[in-house]
Design a protein around this motif. Structure first.
Motif, PDB file in Angstrom:
ATOM      1  N   GLU A 114      16.251 -62.403  26.640  1.00 62.17           N
ATOM      2  CA  GLU A 114      16.838 -61.640  25.538  1.00 62.17           C
ATOM      3  C   GLU A 114      17.359 -60.309  26.107  1.00 62.17           C
ATOM      4  OE1 GLU A 114      17.165 -62.832  22.571  1.00 62.17           O
ATOM      5  OE2 GLU A 114      15.893 -64.613  22.803  1.00 62.17           O
ATOM      6  N   TRP A 115      18.296 -59.688  25.383  1.00 57.32           N
ATOM      7  CA  TRP A 115      18.792 -58.393  25.841  1.00 57.32           C
ATOM      8  C   TRP A 115      18.759 -57.398  24.692  1.00 57.32           C
ATOM      9  CZ3 TRP A 115      22.972 -55.133  24.707  1.00 57.32           C
ATOM     10  CH2 TRP A 115      23.870 -55.590  23.716  1.00 57.32           C
ATOM     11  N   GLY A 116      18.708 -56.107  25.049  1.00 57.87           N
ATOM     12  CA  GLY A 116      18.712 -55.082  24.019  1.00 57.87           C
ATOM     13  C   GLY A 116      18.833 -53.693  24.623  1.00 57.87           C
ATOM     14  N   TYR A 117      19.198 -52.742  23.764  1.00 60.04           N
ATOM     15  CA  TYR A 117      19.285 -51.341  24.173  1.00 60.04           C
ATOM     16  C   TYR A 117      17.897 -50.705  24.126  1.00 60.04           C
ATOM     17  CZ  TYR A 117      24.375 -51.699  23.595  1.00 60.04           C
ATOM     18  OH  TYR A 117      25.697 -52.062  23.706  1.00 60.04           O
ATOM     19  N   GLY A 161      14.172 -59.180  28.868  1.00 55.41           N
ATOM     20  CA  GLY A 161      14.437 -59.390  30.290  1.00 55.41           C
ATOM     21  C   GLY A 161      15.654 -58.627  30.778  1.00 55.41           C
ATOM     22  N   ILE A 162      16.578 -58.320  29.849  1.00 57.45           N
ATOM     23  CA  ILE A 162      17.816 -57.624  30.206  1.00 57.45           C
ATOM     24  C   ILE A 162      17.946 -56.410  29.300  1.00 57.45           C
ATOM     25  CG2 ILE A 162      20.311 -57.850  30.470  1.00 57.45           C
ATOM     26  CD1 ILE A 162      19.773 -60.957  30.449  1.00 57.45           C
ATOM     27  N   ARG A 163      17.765 -55.233  29.868  1.00 64.45           N
ATOM     28  CA  ARG A 163      17.733 -54.001  29.086  1.00 64.45           C
ATOM     29  C   ARG A 163      18.927 -53.128  29.449  1.00 64.45           C
ATOM     30  NH1 ARG A 163      15.040 -49.021  30.827  1.00 64.45           N
ATOM     31  NH2 ARG A 163      14.755 -47.590  29.063  1.00 64.45           N
ATOM     32  N   SER A 164      19.495 -52.489  28.451  1.00 66.24           N
ATOM     33  CA  SER A 164      20.522 -51.480  28.697  1.00 66.24           C
ATOM     34  C   SER A 164      19.966 -50.136  28.246  1.00 66.24           C
ATOM     35  CB  SER A 164      21.812 -51.794  27.934  1.00 66.24           C
ATOM     36  OG  SER A 164      22.804 -50.821  28.221  1.00 66.24           O
ATOM     37  N   PRO A 165      19.628 -49.257  29.199  1.00 70.46           N
ATOM     38  CA  PRO A 165      19.062 -47.955  28.813  1.00 70.46           C
ATOM     39  C   PRO A 165      20.081 -47.115  28.040  1.00 70.46           C
ATOM     40  CG  PRO A 165      18.698 -48.427  31.149  1.00 70.46           C
ATOM     41  CD  PRO A 165      19.693 -49.430  30.651  1.00 70.46           C
ATOM     42  N   ILE A 166      19.588 -46.233  27.208  1.00 71.41           N
ATOM     43  CA  ILE A 166      20.452 -45.291  26.514  1.00 71.41           C
ATOM     44  C   ILE A 166      21.082 -44.358  27.550  1.00 71.41           C
ATOM     45  CG2 ILE A 166      20.559 -43.444  24.814  1.00 71.41           C
ATOM     46  CD1 ILE A 166      20.033 -46.223  23.653  1.00 71.41           C
ATOM     47  N   SER A 167      22.404 -44.213  27.504  1.00 66.03           N
ATOM     48  CA  SER A 167      23.095 -43.407  28.521  1.00 66.03           C
ATOM     49  C   SER A 167      24.439 -42.954  27.981  1.00 66.03           C
ATOM     50  CB  SER A 167      23.307 -44.238  29.793  1.00 66.03           C
ATOM     51  OG  SER A 167      24.220 -45.297  29.549  1.00 66.03           O
ATOM     52  N   THR A 168      25.106 -42.132  28.765  1.00 66.30           N
ATOM     53  CA  THR A 168      26.490 -41.789  28.459  1.00 66.30           C
ATOM     54  C   THR A 168      27.369 -42.999  28.777  1.00 66.30           C
ATOM     55  OG1 THR A 168      26.931 -40.996  30.696  1.00 66.30           O
ATOM     56  CG2 THR A 168      26.054 -39.396  29.099  1.00 66.30           C
ATOM     57  N   PRO A 169      28.586 -43.078  28.225  1.00 66.73           N
ATOM     58  CA  PRO A 169      29.477 -44.197  28.545  1.00 66.73           C
ATOM     59  C   PRO A 169      29.744 -44.331  30.046  1.00 66.73           C
ATOM     60  CG  PRO A 169      30.287 -43.043  26.613  1.00 66.73           C
ATOM     61  CD  PRO A 169      29.142 -42.234  27.137  1.00 66.73           C
ATOM     62  N   ALA A 223      27.747 -43.772  32.416  1.00 66.72           N
ATOM     63  CA  ALA A 223      26.554 -44.261  33.109  1.00 66.72           C
ATOM     64  C   ALA A 223      26.026 -45.559  32.509  1.00 66.72           C
ATOM     65  CB  ALA A 223      25.467 -43.191  33.076  1.00 66.72           C
ATOM     66  N   ARG A 224      26.831 -46.222  31.650  1.00 69.84           N
ATOM     67  CA  ARG A 224      26.363 -47.461  31.022  1.00 69.84           C
ATOM     68  C   ARG A 224      26.014 -48.487  32.101  1.00 69.84           C
ATOM     69  NH1 ARG A 224      29.572 -47.913  26.946  1.00 69.84           N
ATOM     70  NH2 ARG A 224      28.020 -47.667  25.301  1.00 69.84           N
ATOM     71  N   ARG A 225      24.854 -49.114  31.972  1.00 71.11           N
ATOM     72  CA  ARG A 225      24.378 -50.048  32.984  1.00 71.11           C
ATOM     73  C   ARG A 225      23.475 -51.101  32.354  1.00 71.11           C
ATOM     74  NH1 ARG A 225      21.809 -45.242  32.923  1.00 71.11           N
ATOM     75  NH2 ARG A 225      19.537 -45.138  33.175  1.00 71.11           N
ATOM     76  N   VAL A 226      23.176 -52.094  33.151  1.00 68.12           N
ATOM     77  CA  VAL A 226      22.295 -53.177  32.747  1.00 68.12           C
ATOM     78  C   VAL A 226      21.103 -53.194  33.694  1.00 68.12           C
ATOM     79  CG1 VAL A 226      22.074 -55.680  32.516  1.00 68.12           C
ATOM     80  CG2 VAL A 226      24.203 -54.557  31.850  1.00 68.12           C
ATOM     81  N   GLU A 227      19.914 -53.364  33.148  1.00 66.73           N
ATOM     82  CA  GLU A 227      18.699 -53.426  33.963  1.00 66.73           C
ATOM     83  C   GLU A 227      18.135 -54.838  33.911  1.00 66.73           C
ATOM     84  OE1 GLU A 227      14.185 -51.460  34.101  1.00 66.73           O
ATOM     85  OE2 GLU A 227      15.473 -51.234  32.342  1.00 66.73           O
ATOM     86  N   ASN A 228      18.071 -55.482  35.063  1.00 63.51           N
ATOM     87  CA  ASN A 228      17.447 -56.806  35.174  1.00 63.51           C
ATOM     88  C   ASN A 228      15.958 -56.589  35.422  1.00 63.51           C
ATOM     89  OD1 ASN A 228      16.455 -59.310  35.987  1.00 63.51           O
ATOM     90  ND2 ASN A 228      18.351 -59.886  37.022  1.00 63.51           N
ATOM     91  N   PRO A 270      23.021 -62.469  20.347  1.00 61.32           N
ATOM     92  CA  PRO A 270      22.883 -61.199  19.620  1.00 61.32           C
ATOM     93  C   PRO A 270      21.781 -60.333  20.221  1.00 61.32           C
ATOM     94  CG  PRO A 270      23.067 -63.037  18.089  1.00 61.32           C
ATOM     95  CD  PRO A 270      22.922 -63.639  19.450  1.00 61.32           C
ATOM     96  N   GLU A 271      21.968 -59.038  20.121  1.00 59.38           N
ATOM     97  CA  GLU A 271      20.982 -58.116  20.676  1.00 59.38           C
ATOM     98  C   GLU A 271      19.614 -58.333  20.040  1.00 59.38           C
ATOM     99  OE1 GLU A 271      19.875 -53.340  20.692  1.00 59.38           O
ATOM    100  OE2 GLU A 271      21.741 -54.036  19.766  1.00 59.38           O
ATOM    101  N   MET A 272      18.566 -58.316  20.883  1.00 65.56           N
ATOM    102  CA  MET A 272      17.192 -58.374  20.390  1.00 65.56           C
ATOM    103  C   MET A 272      16.751 -56.961  20.035  1.00 65.56           C
ATOM    104  SD  MET A 272      14.208 -59.663  19.685  1.00 65.56           S
ATOM    105  CE  MET A 272      14.425 -61.377  20.167  1.00 65.56           C
ATOM    106  N   LYS A 273      16.464 -56.730  18.758  1.00 63.53           N
ATOM    107  CA  LYS A 273      16.081 -55.391  18.306  1.00 63.53           C
ATOM    108  C   LYS A 273      14.580 -55.262  18.053  1.00 63.53           C
ATOM    109  CE  LYS A 273      20.629 -54.349  16.403  1.00 63.53           C
ATOM    110  NZ  LYS A 273      21.413 -53.868  15.241  1.00 63.53           N
ATOM    111  N   GLY A 274      13.872 -56.388  18.155  1.00 65.35           N
ATOM    112  CA  GLY A 274      12.423 -56.353  17.959  1.00 65.35           C
ATOM    113  C   GLY A 274      11.673 -56.654  19.242  1.00 65.35           C
ATOM    114  N   ASP A 275      10.486 -57.221  19.076  1.00 62.09           N
ATOM    115  CA  ASP A 275       9.602 -57.536  20.193  1.00 62.09           C
ATOM    116  C   ASP A 275       9.973 -58.894  20.773  1.00 62.09           C
ATOM    117  OD1 ASP A 275       7.562 -58.049  21.962  1.00 62.09           O
ATOM    118  OD2 ASP A 275       5.936 -57.570  20.567  1.00 62.09           O
TER     119      ASP A 275
END
Length: 455
Positions: free
Chosen positions: A330-333, A339-347, A349-354, A386-391
C-alpha cells in the motif's frame, strides 16, 4: 581538491601519493555484499591497474558454496574462467583503521572481451541507472540503514543480547529516539563518525531506533552508484569499529526474537537531466503522472522482486504484522504503516520511500531493484492503487512469506528479467535456491521443543 566522481587513473595516483599509501585493498562486492578481492602492495597496484579473479567469486552463496549443476553454469563458465577487474578511481577511500597507510578501491568486473560481467551487483545497478539516463532522467536516492549492536557472541547456539554501555548495564527496554541511550555508546559512535569522516562518507543523522541496541544512520541524498558504494563501505566500517569496542554490529534483518527487524529504507526521486527539476512534481507543485506511475510500478513489481531485498530465510521474520515492518505494498503520504511512503515535503523535494527493503540486502541490488520497479511503472504507465489513509497492517499480506515463495515469484516475472538482466536473475536465483536447500537441512530449537514429544 579533485572531485572523486571525476577522477581518472592519474588523479588516483596523485591521491595515493598525497596520502603515502603503501597497500591497496582491491575490493569487489559479491552478491551478498561481502567484500572480496586482494590486498596489493602499492607498486603492484600501480603496475597492474587491476587484477583477476574467478567469475564465481562474485556469485557465491553466503556460506561460500556454489551450485553443483544447473542453469547457474549456463552463465558462469564451468571451466572457472577469470574476470578482469578494473579499479573505479571515484571509489577510492582510505582505510582509517589500518596500521600502515592503506587505501581501498572498488573494482568493476569485465570479461575477456572487455564487457561488464552482467551478474556483478555493480553492473546491475549501472544497467538500471543507464535506462533512466536514456530517458533523460537522473535517479537520486537517500538510504536509511538500521542495525543492531550486540554483546560479543562466539556461539551460534546462544541468543544475541544487547551490549553493555558506559553505565555498565545493557538495555532491557525499547528506547526509540533516546539521546541518553545513544550516549551509552559515545566512544563507539565517535569512532564511527571519525572513520566515516576520514573515508569521506556522507553520513547524516544517527538515531536510536525502537529495538534494544538498535540504531539507524541516514545518508545524504546522491546518485545511486556512489551511495551504494558508501553503504558498502559503511557496513565494513561499523563492524570494524564495534569489534574495537568489544561488541558486534549486525545488519541481519531479524537478529533478536521479540525485537523489531532492521530495514534499509531508500528514498528516491528523479531529476530532469536538462533542467535539474524534480519530475515527481508538476510546475504548480502538484504530484505528476510520473510520480504516480513510479508508485504504480513499485506496487506492481515489488512483490515479485522481494527476494532481491529480502535475500535470506531470516529476512522474512522481519516482514510480519506489528513489527514496524510493512506486510504489503500500500502507499500513502506520511504513513509509516505502508510499504511505499511519500514523506511530507516541498514540491522540489517530493520523493518516494521504499520501506520493504531489509538491512541485510546488498545495497547495489537493493537500489537496482527499487529503481527497476519504478522504471517499469513509468514505461508502462501503471496507475497506483488509491492512497492508503489508515492502518495498512489491517490490510492483507501482499508480499511473499518465505524465501522459497519469493524465488518462485521472481522466476515468473519476465519484465524484471529484462530490466535487471536474465544472466543476473539466473545466477541470483540459483544461489538463493542453494542457500534455501542448505537451511532446510537444519533442525531448529522450535521444532525440537514443540514437535519432539507432541506429534
Amino acid at each position: 581538491m579533485i572531485e572523486k566522481k571525476s577522477m581518472n587513473f592519474n588523479d588516483l595516483e596523485q591521491w595515493l601519493n598525497e596520502r603515502r599509501v603503501t597497500e591497496v585493498e582491491c575490493l569487489v562486492p559479491d552478491l551478498t555484499g561481502v567484500a572480496r578481492g586482494k590486498i596489493l602492495p602499492r607498486g603492484k597496484f600501480t603496475e597492474d591497474r587491476g587484477m583477476r579473479l574467478p567469475q564465481a567469486i562474485v556469485a557465491m552463496g553466503v556460506t561460500g558454496e556454489f551450485p553443483e549443476s544447473g542453469p547457474y553454469y549456463d552463465v558462469i563458465d564451468p571451466t572457472d574462467k577469470d574476470m578482469q577487474l578494473r579499479p573505479d578511481p571515484s571509489s577510492v577511500r582510505i582505510v582509517p583503521w589500518a596500521v600502515d597507510p592503506t587505501a581501498q578501491v572498488i573494482h568493476d568486473c569485465f570479461d575477456h572481451e572487455g564487457k561488464l560481467v552482467p551478474f556483478a551487483p555493480r553492473t546491475v545497478l549501472r544497467k538500471v541507472c543507464d535506462l533512466f539516463k536514456s530517458e533523460g532522467l537522473q535517479p537520486i536516492v537517500a538510504p536509511e540503514l538500521e542495525f543492531y549492536l550486540t554483546a560479543r557472541n562466539t556461539d551460534p547456539n546462544t541468543l544475541l543480547r544487547p551490549p553493555i554501555g558506559r553505565s555498565g548495564r545493557a538495555e532491557t527496554s525499547r528506547q526509540a529516539y533516546s539521546i541518553d541511550a545513544v550516549n551509552e555508546f559515545d566512544p563507539l559512535f565517535e569512532e564511527i563518525y571519525d572513520f566515516s569522516d576520514k573515508m569521506e562518507l556522507n553520513v547524516d543523522t544517527l538515531i536510536h531506533e525502537v529495538g534494544a541496541g538498535q540504531m539507524e544512520i541516514n545518508f545524504f541524498h546522491n546518485e545511486p552508484l556512489g551511495l551504494a558504494d558508501e553503504v558498502f563501505f559503511f557496513k565494513r566500517t561499523v563492524r570494524e569499529a564495534a569489534l574495537r569496542h568489544e561488541m558486534y554490529a549486525t545488519f541481519m534483518a531479524k537478529p533478536i526474537a521479540g525485537e523489531p527487524g532492521s530495514a534499509m529504507h531508500v528514498h528516491q526521486s528523479l531529476l530532469d537531466m536538462a533542467t535539474g527539476k524534480n519530475v515527481f512534481s508538476n510546475e504548480d507543485g502538484t504530484p505528476s503522472d510520473t510520480f504516480l506511475h513510479y508508485i504504480g510500478g513499485l506496487q506492481r513489481y515489488i512483490p515479485a522482486a522481494m527476494v532481491l531485498v529480502a535475500p535470506y530465510v531470516n529476512s522474512y521474520r522481519r516482514l510480519s504484522r506489528n513489527t514496524a515492518a510493512p506486510i504489503n505494498i500500500e502507499w500513502g503520504y506520511d504513513n509509516r504503516t505502508v510499504g511505499i511512503r511519500s514523506p511530507i515535503s516541498t514540491p522540489a523535494a517530493r520523493r518516494v520511500e521504499n520501506r520493504v527493503i531489509g538491512a541485510d540486502a546488498n545495497p547495489y541490488v537493493a537500489m537496482a531493484m527499487t529503481l527497476a520497479c519504478g522504471y517499469l511503472g513509468i514505461k508502462n504507465k501503471i496507475k497506483p492503487k488509491p492512497e492508503m489513509k489508515g492502518d495498512a497492517y489491517l490490510s492483507p499480506y501482499a508480499l511473499p512469506r518465505s524465501l522459497g515463495e519469493a524465488l518462485d515469484w521472481l522466476r515468473r516475472e519476465s519484465d524484471l528479467h529484462e530490466v535487471l538482466g536474465k544472466e543476473f536473475i539466473t545466477v541470483y536465483s540459483e544461489i538463493k535456491e542453494l542457500e534455501f536447500d542448505e537451511f532446510m537441512k537444519v533442525i531448529s530449537p522450535w521444532e525440537r521443543e514443540h514437535l519432539l514429544l507432541h506429534v
